[in-house]
Design a protein around this motif. Structure first.
Motif, PDB file in Angstrom:
ATOM      1  N   PHE A 147      40.445  44.955  36.049  1.00  9.17           N
ATOM      2  CA  PHE A 147      40.573  45.010  37.176  1.00  9.17           C
ATOM      3  C   PHE A 147      41.325  45.337  38.079  1.00  9.17           C
ATOM      4  CE2 PHE A 147      37.114  41.564  35.839  1.00  9.17           C
ATOM      5  CZ  PHE A 147      36.149  41.360  36.373  1.00  9.17           C
ATOM      6  N   THR A 148      41.099  46.511  38.532  1.00  5.96           N
ATOM      7  CA  THR A 148      43.358  47.196  38.853  1.00  5.96           C
ATOM      8  C   THR A 148      42.871  47.198  40.200  1.00  5.96           C
ATOM      9  OG1 THR A 148      41.784  49.415  38.734  1.00  5.96           O
ATOM     10  CG2 THR A 148      43.232  48.391  36.651  1.00  5.96           C
ATOM     11  N   THR A 149      44.328  47.381  40.860  1.00  7.69           N
ATOM     12  CA  THR A 149      44.265  47.814  42.876  1.00  7.69           C
ATOM     13  C   THR A 149      45.042  49.156  43.054  1.00  7.69           C
ATOM     14  OG1 THR A 149      45.233  45.546  42.576  1.00  7.69           O
ATOM     15  CG2 THR A 149      43.677  44.980  43.096  1.00  7.69           C
ATOM     16  N   SER A 150      44.800  49.735  42.503  1.00 13.44           N
ATOM     17  CA  SER A 150      45.660  51.036  41.907  1.00 13.44           C
ATOM     18  C   SER A 150      46.508  51.140  43.714  1.00 13.44           C
ATOM     19  CB  SER A 150      44.777  52.305  41.906  1.00 13.44           C
ATOM     20  OG  SER A 150      43.742  53.135  42.601  1.00 13.44           O
ATOM     21  N   SER A 151      45.381  51.074  44.595  1.00 11.91           N
ATOM     22  CA  SER A 151      45.805  51.596  46.166  1.00 11.91           C
ATOM     23  C   SER A 151      45.278  50.515  47.208  1.00 11.91           C
ATOM     24  CB  SER A 151      45.498  53.134  46.574  1.00 11.91           C
ATOM     25  OG  SER A 151      46.952  53.724  48.238  1.00 11.91           O
ATOM     26  N   LEU A 152      45.740  49.047  47.219  1.00  6.77           N
ATOM     27  CA  LEU A 152      45.318  48.143  47.666  1.00  6.77           C
ATOM     28  C   LEU A 152      46.529  48.063  48.405  1.00  6.77           C
ATOM     29  CD1 LEU A 152      42.307  46.420  48.710  1.00  6.77           C
ATOM     30  CD2 LEU A 152      43.169  45.029  47.050  1.00  6.77           C
ATOM     31  N   VAL A 153      45.949  48.480  50.393  1.00  5.63           N
ATOM     32  CA  VAL A 153      47.330  48.070  51.083  1.00  5.63           C
ATOM     33  C   VAL A 153      46.728  46.997  52.427  1.00  5.63           C
ATOM     34  CG1 VAL A 153      48.696  48.957  52.676  1.00  5.63           C
ATOM     35  CG2 VAL A 153      48.102  50.461  51.050  1.00  5.63           C
ATOM     36  N   ASN A 154      47.789  45.586  52.651  1.00  5.29           N
ATOM     37  CA  ASN A 154      47.108  44.800  53.559  1.00  5.29           C
ATOM     38  C   ASN A 154      46.312  44.063  53.294  1.00  5.29           C
ATOM     39  OD1 ASN A 154      49.217  45.723  54.893  1.00  5.29           O
ATOM     40  ND2 ASN A 154      48.580  46.853  56.623  1.00  5.29           N
ATOM     41  N   ALA A 155      45.461  43.860  51.858  1.00  8.01           N
ATOM     42  CA  ALA A 155      43.886  43.577  51.106  1.00  8.01           C
ATOM     43  C   ALA A 155      44.776  42.191  49.799  1.00  8.01           C
ATOM     44  CB  ALA A 155      42.695  44.257  51.640  1.00  8.01           C
ATOM     45  N   THR A 156      43.818  41.768  49.644  1.00  7.74           N
ATOM     46  CA  THR A 156      43.942  40.814  48.530  1.00  7.74           C
ATOM     47  C   THR A 156      42.664  41.364  47.392  1.00  7.74           C
ATOM     48  OG1 THR A 156      43.036  39.361  49.392  1.00  7.74           O
ATOM     49  CG2 THR A 156      45.743  38.895  48.731  1.00  7.74           C
ATOM     50  N   ALA A 157      42.383  41.041  45.881  1.00  7.59           N
ATOM     51  CA  ALA A 157      40.938  41.034  45.334  1.00  7.59           C
ATOM     52  C   ALA A 157      41.141  40.151  44.442  1.00  7.59           C
ATOM     53  CB  ALA A 157      41.271  42.739  44.428  1.00  7.59           C
ATOM     54  N   ALA A 158      40.279  40.038  43.567  1.00  9.76           N
ATOM     55  CA  ALA A 158      38.923  38.644  43.190  1.00  9.76           C
ATOM     56  C   ALA A 158      38.079  39.431  42.637  1.00  9.76           C
ATOM     57  CB  ALA A 158      39.227  37.477  44.203  1.00  9.76           C
ATOM     58  N   TYR A 159      37.872  39.296  41.127  1.00 10.18           N
ATOM     59  CA  TYR A 159      36.669  39.134  40.988  1.00 10.18           C
ATOM     60  C   TYR A 159      36.066  38.168  40.356  1.00 10.18           C
ATOM     61  CZ  TYR A 159      39.679  37.774  36.179  1.00 10.18           C
ATOM     62  OH  TYR A 159      39.616  36.468  35.302  1.00 10.18           O
ATOM     63  N   SER A 160      34.514  38.610  40.100  1.00  6.19           N
ATOM     64  CA  SER A 160      34.027  37.281  39.210  1.00  6.19           C
ATOM     65  C   SER A 160      33.284  38.095  38.273  1.00  6.19           C
ATOM     66  CB  SER A 160      33.048  36.545  40.367  1.00  6.19           C
ATOM     67  OG  SER A 160      32.215  37.436  40.827  1.00  6.19           O
ATOM     68  N   ILE A 161      32.236  36.770  36.630  1.00  2.00           N
ATOM     69  CA  ILE A 161      31.487  37.548  36.124  1.00  2.00           C
ATOM     70  C   ILE A 161      30.814  36.302  35.945  1.00  2.00           C
ATOM     71  CG2 ILE A 161      31.805  38.040  33.955  1.00  2.00           C
ATOM     72  CD1 ILE A 161      34.766  38.985  33.822  1.00  2.00           C
ATOM     73  N   SER A 162      28.998  36.909  35.515  1.00  2.68           N
ATOM     74  CA  SER A 162      28.393  36.273  35.964  1.00  2.68           C
ATOM     75  C   SER A 162      27.603  36.590  34.384  1.00  2.68           C
ATOM     76  CB  SER A 162      27.178  36.303  37.091  1.00  2.68           C
ATOM     77  OG  SER A 162      26.829  37.757  37.147  1.00  2.68           O
ATOM     78  N   GLY A 163      26.667  35.663  34.224  1.00  6.39           N
ATOM     79  CA  GLY A 163      26.298  35.574  32.555  1.00  6.39           C
ATOM     80  C   GLY A 163      27.302  35.698  31.421  1.00  6.39           C
ATOM     81  N   GLY A 164      26.946  34.887  30.061  1.00  5.69           N
ATOM     82  CA  GLY A 164      27.738  34.826  29.177  1.00  5.69           C
ATOM     83  C   GLY A 164      28.623  33.239  29.186  1.00  5.69           C
ATOM     84  N   SER A 165      30.088  33.389  29.525  1.00  5.32           N
ATOM     85  CA  SER A 165      30.883  32.525  29.148  1.00  5.32           C
ATOM     86  C   SER A 165      31.542  32.995  30.900  1.00  5.32           C
ATOM     87  CB  SER A 165      32.218  32.738  28.195  1.00  5.32           C
ATOM     88  OG  SER A 165      32.627  34.233  28.399  1.00  5.32           O
ATOM     89  N   GLY A 166      31.093  33.901  32.148  1.00  3.84           N
ATOM     90  CA  GLY A 166      31.212  34.438  33.076  1.00  3.84           C
ATOM     91  C   GLY A 166      33.154  34.451  33.159  1.00  3.84           C
ATOM     92  N   GLY A 167      33.681  33.857  34.139  1.00  2.48           N
ATOM     93  CA  GLY A 167      34.942  33.841  35.249  1.00  2.48           C
ATOM     94  C   GLY A 167      35.213  34.497  36.528  1.00  2.48           C
ATOM     95  N   SER A 168      36.908  33.663  36.698  1.00  3.51           N
ATOM     96  CA  SER A 168      37.166  34.161  37.975  1.00  3.51           C
ATOM     97  C   SER A 168      38.206  34.304  37.940  1.00  3.51           C
ATOM     98  CB  SER A 168      36.154  34.220  39.374  1.00  3.51           C
ATOM     99  OG  SER A 168      35.861  32.767  39.095  1.00  3.51           O
ATOM    100  N   GLY A 169      38.613  35.173  39.037  1.00  2.87           N
ATOM    101  CA  GLY A 169      39.994  35.334  39.347  1.00  2.87           C
ATOM    102  C   GLY A 169      40.890  36.259  39.964  1.00  2.87           C
ATOM    103  N   SER A 170      41.947  36.000  40.395  1.00  2.00           N
ATOM    104  CA  SER A 170      42.426  36.688  41.360  1.00  2.00           C
ATOM    105  C   SER A 170      42.680  38.883  40.453  1.00  2.00           C
ATOM    106  CB  SER A 170      44.193  36.719  41.967  1.00  2.00           C
ATOM    107  OG  SER A 170      44.995  36.323  40.947  1.00  2.00           O
ATOM    108  N   ALA A 171      42.645  39.686  41.612  1.00  2.00           N
ATOM    109  CA  ALA A 171      42.467  40.885  40.719  1.00  2.00           C
ATOM    110  C   ALA A 171      44.031  41.444  41.022  1.00  2.00           C
ATOM    111  CB  ALA A 171      41.895  41.594  41.190  1.00  2.00           C
TER     112      ALA A 171
END
Length: 385
Positions: A147-171
């Motif tokens: 998960f990349t944020t190549s040109s993200l300004v004045n904002a934040t990003a987070a990821y989530s994965i459903s299915g399998g072992s799943g997972g979430s976190g910040s990008a």
């Protein structure tokens, strides 16, 4: 030819005893060529030795195992030996361990497991019930997301994965691996959020190749990357204020006029500006806010204050050291005072129409009524002249 010989014990004739006919054929050799002489065998023998039958079966104490045994029956005389094979076919997506038949290790043949043994028939026949043991478990497959944020300004990003072992976190986040059984569907999603006080880009954030990607474990291999870009703009608030500044909040609200725009982000108190680009601090002063209240600007920081927007005028007000002298001094007085209500209900009593200065302590009268105020101009006593 002669009559065939055969054992005399342990057998009996079937369809006649073995014989060959004709036994002799008159024959004259030809001068040339060949001649075929044919005779036929008849009769046969069958054993009268005791026959015994073994019955064979197999079961499984392990999931995802459906074993077979071959043969399932065997008939023969005592002492006869035969080969037995127990086998099963592997199920896709399952891992097997320690497979055995009655504690005898099975052979892994790639797509199957098998075990072979030799049995000997004995009187009165036997029953074999083989049991397949070991363990089986769903094979774990994996897939990797970035998960990349190549040109993200004045904002934040987070990821989530459903299915399998799943997972979430910040990008941004790289090499996020999700695991699960064969054919498990996993979906990865990346979401951007504007910082506090900022608005999402016009048209929203841009995700590449898409905001969500779905993969199937054990089918899809490799890795996928989701990128988000976009610039959030500040959420600029505005206030419409008077162009002239007052001596105090009341003065600004009572006597303010004209119209000017103040720009700021977030909530007051905060930095205030005269332009939407938020680069020019607003001038110091106290300004009337068109929607109510006053804006006090000092050193580029604006704060909101409460105020009164109008005052009533009280003419010919007498002043004295007692209410009697105040009542008598009212006649012919040119003094003017101000308040928010009636003469006796206005508290405090103001000495001018700016609402900045109170009358202070004393006795005051309009000729028919009198009031007494403390040092803050607040009415503490009243009566009639």
């Amino acid at each position: 030819m002669s009559t065939p010989t055969y054992p005399g014990a342990g057998y009996f004739c079937v369809g006649g005893c073995p014989d060959v006919n004709p036994k002799s054929v008159p024959y004259t050799f030809p001068s040339s060529g060949t001649t075929v002489v044919t005779s036929s065998r008849s009769g046969g023998l069958s054993s009268n030795v005791a026959q015994y039958t073994d019955n064979l079966s197999v079961s499984s104490g392990v999931g995802n195992v459906s074993p077979t045994v071959s043969p399932t029956t065997r008939t023969g005389p005592a002492g006869d030996t035969y080969s037995v094979t127990v086998a099963f076919t592997k199920v896709a997506g399952i891992t097997y361990s320690g497979m055995n038949v009655d504690s005898n290790a099975m052979t892994d043949n790639g797509s199957t497991f098998s075990w072979t043994t030799t049995n000997t028939i004995a009187s009165p026949g036997a029953t074999y019930a083989y049991v397949v043991g070991g363990t089986s478990a769903a094979t774990q497959y994996s897939y990797t997301f970035n998960f990349t944020t190549s040109s993200l300004v004045n904002a934040t990003a987070a990821y989530s994965i459903s299915g399998g072992s799943g997972g979430s976190g910040s990008a941004p986040a790289s090499s996020i691996t999700v695991t699960g059984a064969l054919n498990t569907s996993v979906a990865a999603t990346l979401t951007a959020t504007s910082n506090s006080g900022y608005n999402d880009p016009s048209g929203g954030f841009t995700y590449s190749p898409s905001q969500s990607i779905t993969k199937t474990l054990g089918v899809d291999s490799g890795a996928s990357t989701i990128d988000v870009s976009g610039t959030s703009t500040q959420n600029v608030n505005t206030l419409t204020v008077s162009t002239n500044s007052g001596s105090c909040a009341n003065d600004a609200c009572i006597n303010g006029s004209g119209s000017s725009t103040v720009y700021y982000t977030g909530s007051l108190p905060t930095s205030v500006f005269s332009n939407s680009g938020l680069s020019s601090p607003y001038s110091n002063g106290i300004y009337k806010i068109s929607s109510g209240g006053a804006l006090n600007v000092s050193g580029g920081t604006g704060s909101q204050e409460s105020c009164i927007s109008s005052l009533n005028t009280f003419n010919n007000i007498g002043n004295g050291g007692s209410y009697t002298s105040a009542c008598s001094n009212a006649s012919g007085s040119s003094d003017v005072y101000f308040g928010t209500g009636g003469f006796q209900t206005s508290s405090p009593l103001y000495s001018n129409n700016t609402g900045c200065n109170t009358s202070g302590s004393g006795f005051w009268s309009n000729g028919s009524q009198w009031i007494q105020t403390n040092s803050s101009g607040v009415v503490i006593n009243l009566g009639s002249c």
